[in-house]
Design a protein around this motif. Structure first.
Motif, PDB file in Angstrom:
ATOM      1  N   GLU A 264       0.842  -1.200   0.000  1.00  0.00           N
ATOM      2  CA  GLU A 264       0.000   0.000   0.000  1.00  0.00           C
ATOM      3  C   GLU A 264       0.880   1.255   0.000  1.00  0.00           C
ATOM      4  O   GLU A 264       0.579   2.235  -0.674  1.00  0.00           O
ATOM      5  CB  GLU A 264      -0.939  -0.012   1.222  1.00  0.00           C
ATOM      6  CG  GLU A 264      -1.975   1.103   1.180  1.00  0.00           C
ATOM      7  CD  GLU A 264      -2.910   1.117   2.392  1.00  0.00           C
ATOM      8  OE1 GLU A 264      -2.975   0.105   3.123  1.00  0.00           O
ATOM      9  OE2 GLU A 264      -3.563   2.159   2.609  1.00  0.00           O
ATOM     10  N   ARG A 265       1.969   1.199   0.751  1.00  0.00           N
ATOM     11  CA  ARG A 265       2.903   2.337   0.770  1.00  0.00           C
ATOM     12  C   ARG A 265       3.517   2.556  -0.609  1.00  0.00           C
ATOM     13  O   ARG A 265       3.614   3.680  -1.095  1.00  0.00           O
ATOM     14  CB  ARG A 265       4.008   2.094   1.802  1.00  0.00           C
ATOM     15  CG  ARG A 265       3.901   2.972   3.034  1.00  0.00           C
ATOM     16  CD  ARG A 265       5.125   2.896   3.929  1.00  0.00           C
ATOM     17  NE  ARG A 265       5.510   1.532   4.284  1.00  0.00           N
ATOM     18  CZ  ARG A 265       4.940   0.816   5.250  1.00  0.00           C
ATOM     19  NH1 ARG A 265       3.948   1.323   5.967  1.00  0.00           N
ATOM     20  NH2 ARG A 265       5.340  -0.419   5.514  1.00  0.00           N
TER      21      ARG A 265
ATOM     22  N   ALA B 293       1.301   4.315  -2.998  1.00  0.00           N
ATOM     23  CA  ALA B 293       1.096   5.744  -2.765  1.00  0.00           C
ATOM     24  C   ALA B 293       1.945   6.600  -3.692  1.00  0.00           C
ATOM     25  O   ALA B 293       1.625   7.755  -3.941  1.00  0.00           O
ATOM     26  CB  ALA B 293       1.400   6.090  -1.298  1.00  0.00           C
TER      27      ALA B 293
ATOM     28  N   THR C 108       2.233   6.684  -6.871  1.00  0.00           N
ATOM     29  CA  THR C 108       1.433   7.259  -7.955  1.00  0.00           C
ATOM     30  C   THR C 108      -0.045   7.331  -7.561  1.00  0.00           C
ATOM     31  O   THR C 108      -0.913   7.419  -8.415  1.00  0.00           O
ATOM     32  CB  THR C 108       1.558   6.446  -9.260  1.00  0.00           C
ATOM     33  OG1 THR C 108       1.199   5.089  -8.976  1.00  0.00           O
ATOM     34  CG2 THR C 108       2.967   6.508  -9.824  1.00  0.00           C
ATOM     35  N   LEU C 109      -0.310   7.291  -6.264  1.00  0.00           N
ATOM     36  CA  LEU C 109      -1.667   7.450  -5.748  1.00  0.00           C
ATOM     37  C   LEU C 109      -2.640   6.457  -6.369  1.00  0.00           C
ATOM     38  O   LEU C 109      -3.747   6.813  -6.789  1.00  0.00           O
ATOM     39  CB  LEU C 109      -2.132   8.892  -5.939  1.00  0.00           C
ATOM     40  CG  LEU C 109      -1.306   9.846  -5.066  1.00  0.00           C
ATOM     41  CD1 LEU C 109      -1.353  11.258  -5.603  1.00  0.00           C
ATOM     42  CD2 LEU C 109      -1.783   9.804  -3.622  1.00  0.00           C
TER      43      LEU C 109
ATOM     44  N   ARG D  87      -5.395   3.612  -6.517  1.00  0.00           N
ATOM     45  CA  ARG D  87      -6.526   3.181  -5.707  1.00  0.00           C
ATOM     46  C   ARG D  87      -6.165   1.813  -5.127  1.00  0.00           C
ATOM     47  O   ARG D  87      -5.651   0.953  -5.862  1.00  0.00           O
ATOM     48  CB  ARG D  87      -7.778   3.048  -6.558  1.00  0.00           C
ATOM     49  CG  ARG D  87      -8.370   4.382  -7.020  1.00  0.00           C
ATOM     50  CD  ARG D  87      -7.625   4.983  -8.186  1.00  0.00           C
ATOM     51  NE  ARG D  87      -8.240   6.249  -8.607  1.00  0.00           N
ATOM     52  CZ  ARG D  87      -7.664   7.454  -8.520  1.00  0.00           C
ATOM     53  NH1 ARG D  87      -6.428   7.570  -8.055  1.00  0.00           N
ATOM     54  NH2 ARG D  87      -8.292   8.533  -8.887  1.00  0.00           N
TER      55      ARG D  87
ATOM     56  N   GLY E   6      -0.149  14.826  -0.505  1.00  0.00           N
ATOM     57  CA  GLY E   6      -1.112  13.725  -0.622  1.00  0.00           C
ATOM     58  C   GLY E   6      -0.423  12.367  -0.648  1.00  0.00           C
ATOM     59  O   GLY E   6      -0.850  11.423   0.027  1.00  0.00           O
ATOM     60  N   ARG E   7       0.646  12.282  -1.422  1.00  0.00           N
ATOM     61  CA  ARG E   7       1.436  11.044  -1.471  1.00  0.00           C
ATOM     62  C   ARG E   7       1.954  10.673  -0.082  1.00  0.00           C
ATOM     63  O   ARG E   7       1.912   9.524   0.336  1.00  0.00           O
ATOM     64  CB  ARG E   7       2.671  11.270  -2.344  1.00  0.00           C
ATOM     65  CG  ARG E   7       2.507  10.925  -3.783  1.00  0.00           C
ATOM     66  CD  ARG E   7       3.885  10.978  -4.451  1.00  0.00           C
ATOM     67  NE  ARG E   7       3.979  12.080  -5.390  1.00  0.00           N
ATOM     68  CZ  ARG E   7       3.480  12.050  -6.607  1.00  0.00           C
ATOM     69  NH1 ARG E   7       2.831  10.998  -7.025  1.00  0.00           N
ATOM     70  NH2 ARG E   7       3.604  13.080  -7.415  1.00  0.00           N
TER      71      ARG E   7
ATOM     72  N   ALA F  69      -0.784   9.344   2.034  1.00  0.00           N
ATOM     73  CA  ALA F  69      -1.145   7.979   1.636  1.00  0.00           C
ATOM     74  C   ALA F  69      -0.125   6.982   2.192  1.00  0.00           C
ATOM     75  O   ALA F  69      -0.480   5.885   2.633  1.00  0.00           O
ATOM     76  CB  ALA F  69      -1.230   7.868   0.114  1.00  0.00           C
ATOM     77  N   ARG F  70       1.160   7.373   2.189  1.00  0.00           N
ATOM     78  CA  ARG F  70       2.198   6.485   2.753  1.00  0.00           C
ATOM     79  C   ARG F  70       2.005   6.323   4.261  1.00  0.00           C
ATOM     80  O   ARG F  70       2.125   5.236   4.807  1.00  0.00           O
ATOM     81  CB  ARG F  70       3.592   7.065   2.482  1.00  0.00           C
ATOM     82  CG  ARG F  70       4.031   6.905   1.055  1.00  0.00           C
ATOM     83  CD  ARG F  70       5.508   7.258   0.879  1.00  0.00           C
ATOM     84  NE  ARG F  70       5.806   7.335  -0.540  1.00  0.00           N
ATOM     85  CZ  ARG F  70       5.998   8.466  -1.205  1.00  0.00           C
ATOM     86  NH1 ARG F  70       5.976   9.635  -0.571  1.00  0.00           N
ATOM     87  NH2 ARG F  70       6.225   8.459  -2.500  1.00  0.00           N
TER      88      ARG F  70
ATOM     89  N   GLU G  74      -3.278  11.029 -10.450  1.00  0.00           N
ATOM     90  CA  GLU G  74      -2.577  11.604  -9.291  1.00  0.00           C
ATOM     91  C   GLU G  74      -3.249  12.871  -8.772  1.00  0.00           C
ATOM     92  O   GLU G  74      -2.678  13.601  -7.964  1.00  0.00           O
ATOM     93  CB  GLU G  74      -1.102  11.838  -9.641  1.00  0.00           C
ATOM     94  CG  GLU G  74      -0.404  10.516  -9.928  1.00  0.00           C
ATOM     95  CD  GLU G  74       1.088  10.640 -10.134  1.00  0.00           C
ATOM     96  OE1 GLU G  74       1.691  11.623  -9.669  1.00  0.00           O
ATOM     97  OE2 GLU G  74       1.664   9.728 -10.765  1.00  0.00           O
TER      98      GLU G  74
END
Lengths: 282, 474
Positions: free
Chosen positions: A238-239, A242, A244-245, A247, B238-239, B242-243, B457
């Motif tokens: 999952e990391r 992230a 390239t974001l 889903r 945002g990245r 998410a991490r 993105e």
């Protein structure tokens, strides 16, 4: 020691040596061996052991196939999915010979039929007209997110339950399959079901080796981790996603119940919503 | 160009205190460490107020207050939650003039935009989601959708109160409680909103506001007792979020950057299209994630279209945000001004041709003249990176296929514009654009009933409409 008996032995006749199947990858509608030349032994079969390069080739094939598959009419995609159900029904014996219970094969057929019907209905359920406060036509409709990398669960029903909701809406997939003989047999079904080459790409091997490359791949839009059984690896993937974001569909603690009504989320998690505005006026 | 006499809005409608605290559990306090930061009026560099910086213990207290409030709030009948939100919407309408002036002061945006766009949309957003609170079973997320718990929300400085509304209204309607961190440079309207919540007699802890910089946001996002994170801001941050969230099981929605193409075909109505291009990039000083920052104009009309665009740009009034005639206000901060200036210099250095109308800029404050670059190629940084300022990059195309390919040639996918009189072309191009919002023969339109959010993105999740509920429901 691995079992020495081949897992599929259809109608053995005394005095005749049966012809064995070679279990290969499924990329772009073809069945290549791993470019790495590697195999691994599963229940007596030498199965292709996919490499990083195979995973990247599969992404290329999935990306190449995606616009046309998404651009096909929903009616057409529904017919193709229904055809998959027909082909599995016809190959029931092959799956049961691999140890898939008959009831599970039935559930798999029914699942394809269920998703086939969704192809031309999901847009109305997930989208619609928006009553904005102004003289504008305003509509939201779901669109496929693109290329989806999937770490699939081991069972046939689980495998189908992650592939079908992704492709019914126009995504293409790269699937890292567990249970390789069953998965490759499903690939053979897909290859004979009018599913365009590249829509489903199936890699056998060890997902812990290949999944990180897909999670970090710049041309993958979404990552389905349903089949990941190590929480730490799931978090790591999952990391990586992230970057390239992408889903991400996370694994369900305790494993999902694939016999339950799947609901809409397996489809909507891999859909984007596009909203279009236009003024009204004479 | 006509001379206009100044028509200043009075700032006396806003009663600013010298300092503001955090809003936790229904009360203001100064924070554990007593650290403060200053928020300035970007049009004058005048300090508007000192604001408390929330440290880890303060974020802890805010999350704990939200957690305590969650049980009772989520168990309230939806119709009762709805009435609180309707109250908030009404109070915002009643205080709209005050809040609009405050927003203009703290952000630098023209008062006419704060007054005519931000505040009406803020009130409308609360009205819209208020109505959902007792109808969630009909929203298409199952017969008994449940709230997630405590939502940690981090919002940007470009539309401070509107972004708050986009985050808070759906969260509360669905029965969640929130801890919200407004941007460091625009904390004031969120703190005034806290007062709106008090006036509405919202139960303590349902809404908590923690002010501060990136560190405060990071504490909030990492907090183990936060169930849901919602962020609007840059793709880079945002990245990182998410991490951070990966592996925690927290739900996450992200509304990030953009580099929208505004595509003008040769049959477009020129005056309408010029208005749309100007609105697309100069609205809110270009501090808009969905700004139409790349103009793709069909080659056959490019020269005459650019002449019209330049004529229109020469009439834009840049200056005092509180002047009701002002079209373009102040850049929000010195840091943002530096970024816009730097990327613009890179644009020139990479060979694009820079043009701005003659306009005199105030001596104090942060200002940037409306600017266009022509001769831009897809390789130029000003065609690829989000500038987040009043800077338009102009590219040309010959065929619709080329326009679509160029429009989609970006890792972003938030919005896009199409200008043509041909209906079938609108629909075909709209289908092919990989963007969450497509404006055809219009631009920068927003409505609480209309889902908004990005592809690729530019993030994931939608805000607005029925779709906006999903981010806050299990």
């Amino acid at each position: 020691m691995p079992k020495s008996v081949k897992s599929v032995t259809v109608s053995p006749e005394p005095g005749r040596l049966s012809v064995r199947k070679t279990y290969k990858l499924y990329i772009g509608g073809k069945f290549p061996r791993s470019e790495s030349g590697r195999t691994y032994l599963v229940d007596g079969d030498n199965v292709a052991l996919a490499s990083r390069k195979d995973a990247r080739d599969a992404v290329l094939a999935a990306r190449a196939a995606q616009p046309k598959w998404a651009g096909a009419t929903a009616y057409n995609r529904g017919q193709v999915l229904y055809r998959i159900a027909e082909m599995i029904e016809a190959r029931r014996a092959e799956f049961t010979a691999l140890g898939v219970p008959g009831a599970e094969v039935s559930a798999v057929v029914d699942r394809w039929v269920w998703y086939a019907g969704w192809s031309d209905k999901i847009a109305q359920v997930a989208g619609g007209a928006n009553p904005v406060a102004g003289p504008f036509f305003n509509i939201s409709a779901p669109e496929p997110t693109g290329v989806v990398a999937v770490v699939a669960p081991a069972s046939l029903l689980g495998l189908v339950s992650v592939i079908a909701p992704a492709i019914v809406t126009g995504n293409t997939v790269v699937v890292l399959a567990a249970g390789p003989q069953v998965a490759v047999t499903l690939a053979e079904v897909l290859a004979t079901s009018d599913v365009p080459g590249g829509v489903v790409n199936l890699l056998t091997g060890r997902y812990a080796e290949t999944a990180p490359w897909l999670a970090g791949h710049d041309d993958v839009n979404a990552l389905d981790l349903t089949g990941v059984d190590h929480p730490d690896l799931a978090a790591e993937l999952e990391r990586a996603a992230a970057g390239t974001l992408k889903r991400v569909i996370r694994p369900v603690t305790g494993g999902p119940d694939f016999t339950a009504d799947p609901g809409l989320r397996p489809m909507t998690a891999l859909l984007e919503t596009k909203t279009v505005w236009h003024p009204k006026g004479y | 160009m006509f001379e206009y006499a100044p028509a200043p809005e009075s700032r006396s409608v806003v009663d600013l205190a010298g300092s503001y605290g955090l809003f936790i559990d229904g009360a203001f306090d100064s924070g554990k460490d007593g650290n403060v930061f200053k928020t300035v009026n970007p049009a004058t560099e005048e300090v508007l107020a000192e604001v408390a910086t929330a440290g880890p213990e303060d974020v802890d207290r805010a999350v704990a207050a939200a957690r305590r409030a969650f049980g009772p709030w989520s168990e309230l009948p939806g119709a009762e939650r709805a009435k609180y939100l309707f109250r908030i919407a009404r109070i915002i309408q009643e205080r709209a003039r005050e809040l609009a002036v405050l927003e203009s002061l703290d952000n630098g945006k023209p008062i006419k935009e704060a007054r005519d766009v931000d505040l009406p949309l803020v009130a409308a957003h609360f009205f819209y989601y208020a109505g959902w609170a007792d109808k969630l079973a009909y929203a298409g997320f199952g017969p008994d959708p449940r709230p997630l718990g405590v939502a940690g929300q981090v919002i940007p400085w470009n539309f401070p109160l509107l972004m708050l509304a986009w985050k808070v209204a759906p969260a509360l309607a669905t029965g969640n409680t929130v801890v919200l961190k407004p941007a460091e440079t625009t904390p004031l309207s969120a703190l005034f909103f806290a007062d709106v919540c008090r006036q509405a007699e919202l139960p303590p802890g349902v809404v908590n506001i923690v002010t501060g910089a990136g560190d405060t946001g990071a504490y909030l996002v990492q907090h183990p007792d936060v169930d849901k994170v919602a962020f609007t801001g840059s793709t880079e941050v945002g990245r990182e979020i998410a991490r951070t969230v990966a592996g925690s099981g927290k739900r996450l929605t992200l509304e990030l950057g953009g580099k929208a193409a505004n595509i003008v075909f040769d049959d477009a109505p020129v005056d309408q299209a010029v208005e749309g291009i100007v609105n697309g990039i100069f609205f809110n000083q270009g501090h808009v994630c969905c700004a139409g920052s790349r103009l793709l104009v069909q080659e056959s009309i490019a020269d005459s279209f650019l002449d019209s665009l330049k004529r229109r740009m020469a009439t834009l009034r840049v200056g005092d945000p509180l002047d009701k005639n002002t079209d373009i206000g102040a850049i929000n901060s010195a840091a943002q001004l530096a970024r816009i200036s730097e990327l613009s210099e890179i644009g020139s250095a990479e060979g694009a041709e820079r043009w701005s109308p003659e306009c005199s800029l105030p001596e104090r404050g942060f200002w940037f003249a409306p600017t266009i670059f022509t001769g831009v190629t897809q390789a130029h940084r000003i065609a690829r990176e989000e500038i987040f300022g009043p800077v338009l990059s102009v590219l040309t195309f010959r065929t619709p296929e080329e326009a679509v390919a160029k429009a989609n040639n970006t890792p972003y996918g938030l919005s896009a514009g199409i200008w043509t009189e041909k209906g079938s072309r609108i629909l075909a191009v709209a289908d092919k654009l990989r963007a969450g919002v497509v404006w055809a023969n219009t631009f920068n339109k927003f409505d609480p009933a209309s889902p908004f959010g990005g592809y690729k993105e530019s993030g994931y999740g939608r805000e607005g409409g029925r779709h906006g509920l999903e981010a806050y429901l299990a």
